[in-house]
Design a protein around this motif. Structure first.
Motif, PDB file in Angstrom:
ATOM      1  N   ASP A  63       0.986  -1.250   0.286  1.00  0.00           N
ATOM      2  CA  ASP A  63       0.266  -0.155   0.103  1.00  0.00           C
ATOM      3  C   ASP A  63       1.110   1.592   0.251  1.00  0.00           C
ATOM      4  OD1 ASP A  63      -1.751   2.354   0.511  1.00  0.00           O
ATOM      5  OD2 ASP A  63      -3.255   1.269   2.201  1.00  0.00           O
ATOM      6  N   PHE A  77       4.138   8.239   0.081  1.00  0.00           N
ATOM      7  CA  PHE A  77       3.051   9.515  -0.298  1.00  0.00           C
ATOM      8  C   PHE A  77       2.795   9.943   0.744  1.00  0.00           C
ATOM      9  CE2 PHE A  77       1.354   7.134  -4.414  1.00  0.00           C
ATOM     10  CZ  PHE A  77       3.322   7.020  -4.998  1.00  0.00           C
ATOM     11  N   LYS A  78       2.109   9.768   1.637  1.00  0.00           N
ATOM     12  CA  LYS A  78       1.799  10.938   2.429  1.00  0.00           C
ATOM     13  C   LYS A  78       2.741  11.269   3.444  1.00  0.00           C
ATOM     14  CE  LYS A  78      -2.713   9.092   4.372  1.00  0.00           C
ATOM     15  NZ  LYS A  78      -3.289   7.900   4.944  1.00  0.00           N
ATOM     16  N   ALA A 115       0.113   4.079   0.767  1.00  0.00           N
ATOM     17  CA  ALA A 115      -0.586   5.585   1.310  1.00  0.00           C
ATOM     18  C   ALA A 115       0.276   5.578   1.829  1.00  0.00           C
ATOM     19  CB  ALA A 115      -1.435   4.868   2.225  1.00  0.00           C
ATOM     20  N   TRP A 159      -4.912   6.876  -5.838  1.00  0.00           N
ATOM     21  CA  TRP A 159      -3.577   7.163  -5.546  1.00  0.00           C
ATOM     22  C   TRP A 159      -2.802   7.829  -6.499  1.00  0.00           C
ATOM     23  CZ3 TRP A 159      -2.388   9.171  -1.117  1.00  0.00           C
ATOM     24  CH2 TRP A 159      -2.381   8.766  -0.174  1.00  0.00           C
ATOM     25  N   GLN A 160      -2.953   8.267  -7.609  1.00  0.00           N
ATOM     26  CA  GLN A 160      -2.664   8.490  -8.909  1.00  0.00           C
ATOM     27  C   GLN A 160      -2.841  10.249  -8.937  1.00  0.00           C
ATOM     28  OE1 GLN A 160      -4.027   6.535 -12.457  1.00  0.00           O
ATOM     29  NE2 GLN A 160      -3.128   4.915 -11.669  1.00  0.00           N
ATOM     30  N   ASN A 161      -3.036  10.622  -7.824  1.00  0.00           N
ATOM     31  CA  ASN A 161      -2.996  12.425  -7.588  1.00  0.00           C
ATOM     32  C   ASN A 161      -2.539  12.643  -8.836  1.00  0.00           C
ATOM     33  OD1 ASN A 161      -3.240  11.004  -4.857  1.00  0.00           O
ATOM     34  ND2 ASN A 161      -2.890  12.558  -3.946  1.00  0.00           N
ATOM     35  N   TYR A 183       7.986   3.218  -4.135  1.00  0.00           N
ATOM     36  CA  TYR A 183       7.598   4.597  -4.466  1.00  0.00           C
ATOM     37  C   TYR A 183       8.738   6.483  -4.280  1.00  0.00           C
ATOM     38  CZ  TYR A 183       3.581   1.187  -3.934  1.00  0.00           C
ATOM     39  OH  TYR A 183       2.957   0.179  -4.351  1.00  0.00           O
ATOM     40  N   GLU A 213       5.667   6.448  -9.646  1.00  0.00           N
ATOM     41  CA  GLU A 213       4.335   5.600  -8.911  1.00  0.00           C
ATOM     42  C   GLU A 213       4.646   3.997  -8.885  1.00  0.00           C
ATOM     43  OE1 GLU A 213       1.083   7.046  -9.092  1.00  0.00           O
ATOM     44  OE2 GLU A 213       2.797   8.883  -9.314  1.00  0.00           O
TER      45      GLU A 213
END
Ligand code: ADP
Length: 660
Positions: A435, A440-441, A437, A613-615, A524, A605
């Motif tokens: 994941d 990325f955060k 998440a 999650w593809q901001n 990532y 990515e």
């Protein structure tokens, strides 16, 4: 090449009138100086007095060539101060009310940088040294020449300001209320110093509110309501105004209507002139030759490279010598790193995540069949173990699983199957990934921290040293060299801060991993060095945007207010909380958001991430694109800062004087 000492310069005002547009009077103008006449001879020491609003500062600014003269002429050494301002550079030394030397620098170093700005480009190292030794001796600062300016007494600071202005040996020294904040004894010492300088040949004009020591000056120029009400000796002034103390002259001026004392002064002048003409007619033939313009020593301004090197070194030396500033600069990235590590202490970066896909045709057919049977089973009322049909058997099974039966009867289950069959949602398990998440955060927060650091570092930079900038501009400071040196110095400071921040966070995660915890997922993110570089470039871009604000505002307080206004849109446009996948938002983000580019540069990515999650939408992951974009943003913000400074100067000087 030896820098020639400028000769003492005469100062002549002939009917000088200065006016500004008056918003209260529609198209009308407000007169700040009205038909001002005087003649100051080379080597005279004149104190300018007058109640508040009398026009003293306006006169000083006019003498500096910063006020367009509506009528009349103002000549220094026979040269028009407004039209020949560039030629008079170096001939006029100006000491403003506020001390402008950087407090962290020792006197010697401050004077070294002042000599780089004020002395001609061709002055040798030995000549600069000699000039510094000369002024240090003259203002009696030898004892404290190695002490930081900030640790000096008020009088010593003032003498250091004076020393900086005396480096170029100007022919006219203008002192604008520079002694107002000093105690009477210290002020007396400075006034003695000025009197000595005048005796040595320099013309000195000092605006002051301290009346105790004005007897050091040969003459007083007293202004009232923008007009000359007295120009002559102190003793005669008392008689003219019919008072015993100089302080009472102020009361006399304010007690009478505007124009009263200027009319008295003109009458007195007329009488004196008549007497003088009578004497002259008796003693000498008419037709004396008019005063000639003094030859001014040409002052060549150091070029861009030299000024850039001077400003960059001064910035860095000032930063290095400021111990409190250094401690704060080092602690801030450490504090931010601690916040990031604490914020992600409980985050699991390696959680598995099942990705789903649309059903293929065979699966859809099977699901449709099965769901048809299940629907028939849950719709039937009779339950019989003897029922050999498929729905019957299913129903018998479901009777033993009441929760499952209830679930299958939910309308949402029906909807889920329908959506799966019509390719509205992905329901088929595809593959398992880590994941992204947490990673990325974390990357977003890292970049946000550095963007905030950049803004906070940049927004004070110009406004805090505005008086020094204005002063050095009069000596030929080039905005281009100044602003680019500022950005370069900020880039150096931010490089250190970003390095500390990134290293502290990376070390924190290494420790966590060594203790059995998890660090951000490598697939990532780019390496710490690459992410650090992007965050650094973004911080420099934000500092450069902060410089634009710093050039626009008039006080640091206003700059502080602008910081949240700058940060909020960054966070929105940075594709951290709001996806930026295209449209107007993407254009705005690419143009104005360093955070967007830092985010894009720091993130990978991986092996494909879920759509939510593809901001950043689909984008070219080439590393040079964010680098080029951030470099462009830095360049544009730098150019805008230079243009703002030039525009402001043009607005002040009016259109009739060229801006270098
Ligand atoms: P002083 O230095 O003697 O206190 P100033 O020269 O600063 O006086 O100002 C003289 C008068 O001109 C004051 O009434 C002041 O408010 C006004 N004044 C100065 N600058 C401006 C300006 N840019 N626009 C309008 N009025 C001004």
């Amino acid at each position: 090449m030896t820098h020639p000492r400028q000769p003492g310069l005469s100062v002549v005002a002939e009917g000088v009138t200065v006016s500004v547009p008056d918003p209260k009077a529609g198209n009308g103008r407000k007169t700040l100086l009205d038909d001002v006449n005087f003649r100051i001879e080379p080597g005279e020491f004149v104190c300018v007095l007058g109640p508040s609003g009398a026009g003293k500062s306006t006169l000083v600014r006019a003498l500096l060539g910063e006020r367009e003269i509506a009528a009349g002429r103002l000549l220094v050494g026979g040269h028009d101060v407004f039209l020949e301002a560039d030629g008079l550079r170096g001939a006029i030394g100006y000491v403003p009310q506020r001390d402008v030397n950087p407090p962290a620098l020792p006197v010697e170093r401050a004077l070294h940088y002042a000599s780089e700005v004020r002395l001609p480009a061709g002055a040798s190292v030995a000549e600069r040294r000699a000039a510094i030794d000369r002024v240090v001796a003259e203002v009696d600062l030898d004892r404290v020449r190695d002490q930081p300016i900030g640790s000096l007494s008020g009088g010593e600071m003032k003498r250091a300001s004076l020393a900086a202005e005396m480096l170029a040996a100007p022919g006219l020294l203008l002192i604008d209320e520079a002694t107002s904040s000093l105690d009477p004894a210290t002020e007396a010492r400075i006034m003695r110093l000025l009197a000595n300088r005048a005796r040595a040949g320099t013309t000195v004009i000092a605006v002051t509110h301290h009346l105790d020591n004005v007897d050091q000056a040969g003459k007083l120029l007293i202004l009232g309501h923008g007009k000359v009400v007295w120009f002559g000796s102190r003793v005669e002034a008392l008689g003219h105004f019919g008072v015993h103390r100089l302080a009472d002259v102020y009361i006399a001026i304010e007690d009478k209507p505007p124009g009263f004392w200027s009319a008295r002064w003109r009458e007195r002048l007329a009488e004196n002139r008549a007497m003088a003409e009578g004497r002259q007619a008796a003693e000498s033939p008419p037709g004396a030759s008019p005063a000639r313009a003094a030859a001014l020593a040409a002052v060549s301004i150091p070029g861009f490279g030299r000024q850039f090197a001077t400003f960059l070194c001064r910035e860095l030396e000032t930063a290095l010598r400021d111990r409190v500033g250094i401690a704060m600069s080092l602690l801030l990235p450490l504090a931010l790193a601690a916040v990031v590590l604490a914020g992600f202490a409980a985050t699991s970066f390696q959680n598995p995540l099942m990705l789903t896909r649309f059903l293929d045709p065979g699966e859809k057919e099977l699901l449709a069949d099965v769901w048809g049977e299940v629907r028939a089973a849950i719709a039937t009322d009779s339950v019989s173990e003897q029922d050999a049909s498929i729905p019957g058997q299913i129903r018998v099974f479901l009777e033993s699983q009441p929760k499952l039966l209830a679930h299958l009867r939910e309308p949402s289950t029906e909807r889920l199957v329908r959506d799966g069959l019509t390719d509205t949602i992905r329901i088929a398990p595809d593959r398992e990934i880590i994941d992204p998440a947490g990673t990325f955060k974390w990357l977003s927060l890292m970049s946000i921290c550095m963007v905030i650091l950049g803004f906070v570092t940049g927004f004070r930079e110009i406004v805090k040293e505005r008086p020094m900038l204005d002063l050095e501009r009069r000596h030929g400071l080039r905005f281009v060299a100044y602003v680019i040196a500022k950005v370069a110095a900020l880039a150096v400071v931010l490089a250190v801060q970003v390095a500390i921040f990134e290293t502290a966070v990376e070390l924190g995660f290494l420790v966590r991993e060594a203790m059995g915890g998890e660090g951000p997922a490598e697939i990532y993110r780019r390496s710490g060095l690459v992410s650090g570089t992007f965050n650094w470039l973004a911080a420099v871009a934000c500092a450069a945007i902060g410089l634009v604000v710093s050039a626009c505002v008039r006080s640091t307080d206003k700059g502080v207010l602008a910081v949240p206004l700058l940060i909020t849109p960054q966070i929105l446009l940075g594709a951290t909380i709001l996806p930026i996948r295209g449209g107007v938002l993407a254009v705005l983000a690419k143009l104005f958001s360093p955070l967007y580019w830092a985010h894009r540069g720091c993130r990978c990515e991986g092996d494909g991430v879920p759509v939510f999650w593809q901001n950043l939408g689909t984008y070219d992951p080439a590393i040079w694109i964010p680098i080029a974009a951030l470099a462009t943003q830095i360049t544009v913000a730098t150019v805008v800062t230079i243009l703002v400074l030039r525009w402001q100067e043009r607005a002040v000087l009016g259109r009739n004087r060229p801006v270098r």
